[in-house]
Design a protein around this motif. Structure first.
Motif, PDB file in Angstrom:
ATOM      1  N   GLU A   1      38.119  40.417  39.109  1.00 23.73           N
ATOM      2  CA  GLU A   1      37.662  41.671  38.491  1.00 23.73           C
ATOM      3  C   GLU A   1      38.121  41.790  37.044  1.00 23.73           C
ATOM      4  O   GLU A   1      37.361  42.205  36.176  1.00 23.73           O
TER       5      GLU A   1
ATOM      6  N   ASN B   1      35.749  41.773  33.675  1.00 20.32           N
ATOM      7  CA  ASN B   1      35.766  42.784  32.613  1.00 20.32           C
ATOM      8  C   ASN B   1      35.986  42.151  31.244  1.00 20.32           C
ATOM      9  O   ASN B   1      35.352  42.550  30.258  1.00 20.32           O
TER      10      ASN B   1
ATOM     11  N   GLY C   1      36.305  46.590  40.748  1.00 21.70           N
ATOM     12  CA  GLY C   1      36.685  46.807  39.363  1.00 21.70           C
ATOM     13  C   GLY C   1      38.170  46.846  39.056  1.00 21.70           C
ATOM     14  O   GLY C   1      39.008  46.376  39.819  1.00 21.70           O
TER      15      GLY C   1
ATOM     16  N   HIS D   1      28.361  43.453  40.758  1.00 24.53           N
ATOM     17  CA  HIS D   1      29.483  44.272  41.208  1.00 24.53           C
ATOM     18  C   HIS D   1      29.400  44.509  42.712  1.00 24.53           C
ATOM     19  O   HIS D   1      29.965  45.453  43.231  1.00 24.53           O
TER      20      HIS D   1
HETATM   21 MG    MG Z   1      34.480  45.373  36.189  1.00 27.54          MG
END
Ligand code: MG
Ligand code: ADP
Length: 569
Positions: A34, A38, A126, A260
């Motif tokens: 995750e 990002n 996330g 996701h």
């Molecule tokens: Mg993310």
């Protein structure tokens, strides 16, 4: 502003964190995936800004992700030199759950940990997943457009609040430091970290670097360099590689990165399209419908790249609305790098891409739906359960492909004992009775009511199959397919039911006799019901029930009227 400030998380953050820790504990290593995901997004965004916004002055250092760890302090650090965040960005991005659809998500939480755990998977895990292994997280970030003196330090233990302060940060981008919980020391190993990176993040198109390890012949041990790096992943865009060079696992991990989604995709298609319009498409159908599938305004999940450079998320021009559940990447060689949504709307190249991508999706669905392979049969049933109602929108929306889409349709039918939608129009035609030249259906609000409808009686008696249609879109959809393979689709609840050749002479003779016999009664009933009914007729549709209501051929059905009323019309 320089002072340290303490802020509370948005109310929803806490339950999400709890749920996450509970439901993902057995798979906690995904925190690294995750955070890398990002970082990769941040690098993509920076590269895009560099092309489109000439005012940004920044060094041209290579875009990269660096991962280090410190055994003594029990920390892992993930750094990127991507777009970075300013103070406001950090407060909204890390203090709230900024994803669209958060409200729906929370309204669906049941309190049942098991069910909710699968929801969180759909929702995407996330940044917060890092709290599964970290008791404290420090994020230092500087947005590409902020001066060195306006870096931000965010710190939190993931409980009720976080602190934020302004710092000097010389390098652009984001550094995230995880302070590991006790018992999580297994991650303080380069072997462990490398294997997680290779497993989940190999497809990331930027280099993910760690300090180089070398074998020291004298000391007889590996030593970790403190200035030299090595690249751990393949660091090339996955979709640009040849199909034979990509494993199934890599395709799946890439899907999780872009969608996701926590679950595997149902199926995918990957093609390098050549010719005048060159592009690469890597498209996935998820296993499960998202909770916001019904939001037709939701942009679809296609990422647009031009010559490997990320351009935009949710490029809705690239697929029709009824395929909005498809996720993936389209990488064009023809579009200009500074392409905008407005340009996409007009572009001929985009039209070609959209048609090509629609074909690909219909191809894989056709393949699944016509296969005798057990696994494919299960997959198609699963697909239809999750997305069938949306595919029906395609009948009205995509006139060019109407024919192909109508073959994908599946219905409940009197041939089955359940409400499962698994009968195709082709299946129906194959089972038609001798002399039958129409496809009969009935629409209604739910399975139970159509299944028990008196309209079905005559069909049961004659063993004629009837399709049972109960989805909201059905009537609307049917108005676009009056015929299939030259067979008229006919509602059994409308007008004068003409069974054509299915009726024999003695049937017809008997009907005439009955009509004459009851003529007086009918006249009487017409008078009594003159306010309520347009007509009263003797019927031969019924075998057990004494009477039923029908609507005129050209009028909307009872079900349609109910729908229109519900919609406030
Ligand atoms: Mg993310
Ligand atoms: P998602 O990635 O699905 O948006 P996350 O919880 O992973 O959700 O991240 C939340 C947001 O925080 C991101 O959308 C992004 O705006 C911001 N963010 C997280 N990590 C970084 C990073 N390394 N650089 C810049 N922004 C970041």
């Amino acid at each position: 502003i320089k002072k340290k400030q303490t802020l509370g998380f948005q109310a929803e953050v806490k339950p999400v964190l709890q749920l996450m820790i509970h439901s993902l504990y057995s798979n906690k290593e995904i925190f690294l995936r995750e955070l890398i995901s990002n970082a990769s997004d941040a690098l993509d965004k920076l590269r895009f800004e560099l092309i489109n916004n000439k005012f940004i002055s920044t060094d041209n250092s290579d875009l990269e992700i660096i991962i280090t760890f410190d055994k003594d302090n029990r920390t892992i650090n993930i750094s990127d030199n991507g777009i970075g965040m300013n103070r406001n960005d950090i407060i909204t991005n890390l203090g709230t759950i900024a994803k669209s659809g958060t409200q729906e998500f929370f309204s669906k939480l049941s309190g049942d940990q098991k069910k909710d755990a699968s929801l969180i998977g759909q929702f995407g895990v996330g940044f917060y997943s890092a709290f599964i292994v970290a008791k404290k997280i420090i994020v230092k970030s500087r947005h590409v457009n902020s001066p060195i003196t306006e870096g931000v330090l965010w710190e939190s233990e993931g409980s009720g609040n976080f602190t934020i302060e302004t710092i000097n940060k010389t390098n652009r981008g984001t550094d995230i430091t995880l302070y590991l919980r006790s018992k999580e020391e297994e991650y303080l190993s380069s072997w462990k970290l490398k294997s997680i990176i290779r497993k989940y993040s190999d497809h990331i198109s930027f280099p993910i670097k760690m300090y180089k390890e070398t074998w020291d012949e004298e000391k007889k041990e590996t030593v970790i360099s403190n200035n030299e790096f090595e690249v751990i992943n393949q660091a090339s865009a996955l979709w640009a590689r040849g199909k034979s060079e990509i494993t199934d696992e890599q395709y799946i991990e890439f899907y999780k990165h872009i969608s996701h989604d926590f679950e595997k995709p149902l199926i995918y298609t990957h093609n390098h399209v050549e010719g005048r319009n060159e592009y690469i498409q890597l498209l996935y159908i998820p296993s499960r419908a998202p909770y916001d599938l019904w939001d037709r305004n939701k942009r679809n999940g296609i990422k647009l790249y031009v010559k490997r450079v990320f351009i935009m998320d949710d490029a809705e021009q690239l697929l029709p609305t009824y395929l909005r559940f498809v996720k993936g990447v389209i990488d064009s060689n023809n579009l200009p790098l500074n392409v905008s949504r407005e340009i996409l709307q007009e572009s001929r190249d985009v039209k070609v891409i959209r048609e090509g991508s629609t074909k690909r999706i219909l191809n894989i669905l056709e393949d699944l739906s016509t296969s005798n392979d057990k696994e494919k049969i299960i997959k198609y049933a699963n697909f239809w359960k999750e997305f069938g109602q949306v595919i029906k929108e395609g009948i009205g929306e995509d006139n060019n492909n109407k024919e192909r889409i109508s073959k994908l349709l599946r219905f409940a039918s009197t041939n089955n004992d359940s409400d499962i939608q698994n009968v195709s129009l082709m299946d129906y035609i194959k089972r038609m009775k001798e002399g039958q030249n129409k496809i009969y259906y009935i629409t209604g609000e739910n399975y139970k009511s159509v299944k028990n409808s008196p309209h079905l009686e005559i069909f049961q008696k004659k063993s004629i199959e009837v399709l049972l249609l109960t989805d909201r879109v059905d009537e609307w959809m049917l108005s676009f397919i009056p015929k299939f393979e030259n067979k008229e689709l006919v509602s059994i609840a409308k007008g004068n039911l003409d069974l054509g050749n299915l009726e024999n002479e003695s049937d017809k003779k008997q009907q005439k006799e009955t009509e004459t016999k009851f003529q007086n009664l009918i006249e009487e009933m017409k008078k009594i019901l003159s306010e309520k009914a347009k007509d009263v007729r003797v019927t031969y549709r019924l075998t057990d029930s004494p009477a039923c209501l029908v609507v005129d051929e050209n009028e909307p059905s009872g079900n349609m009227i109910r729908m229109l009323k519900a919609a406030g019309q």
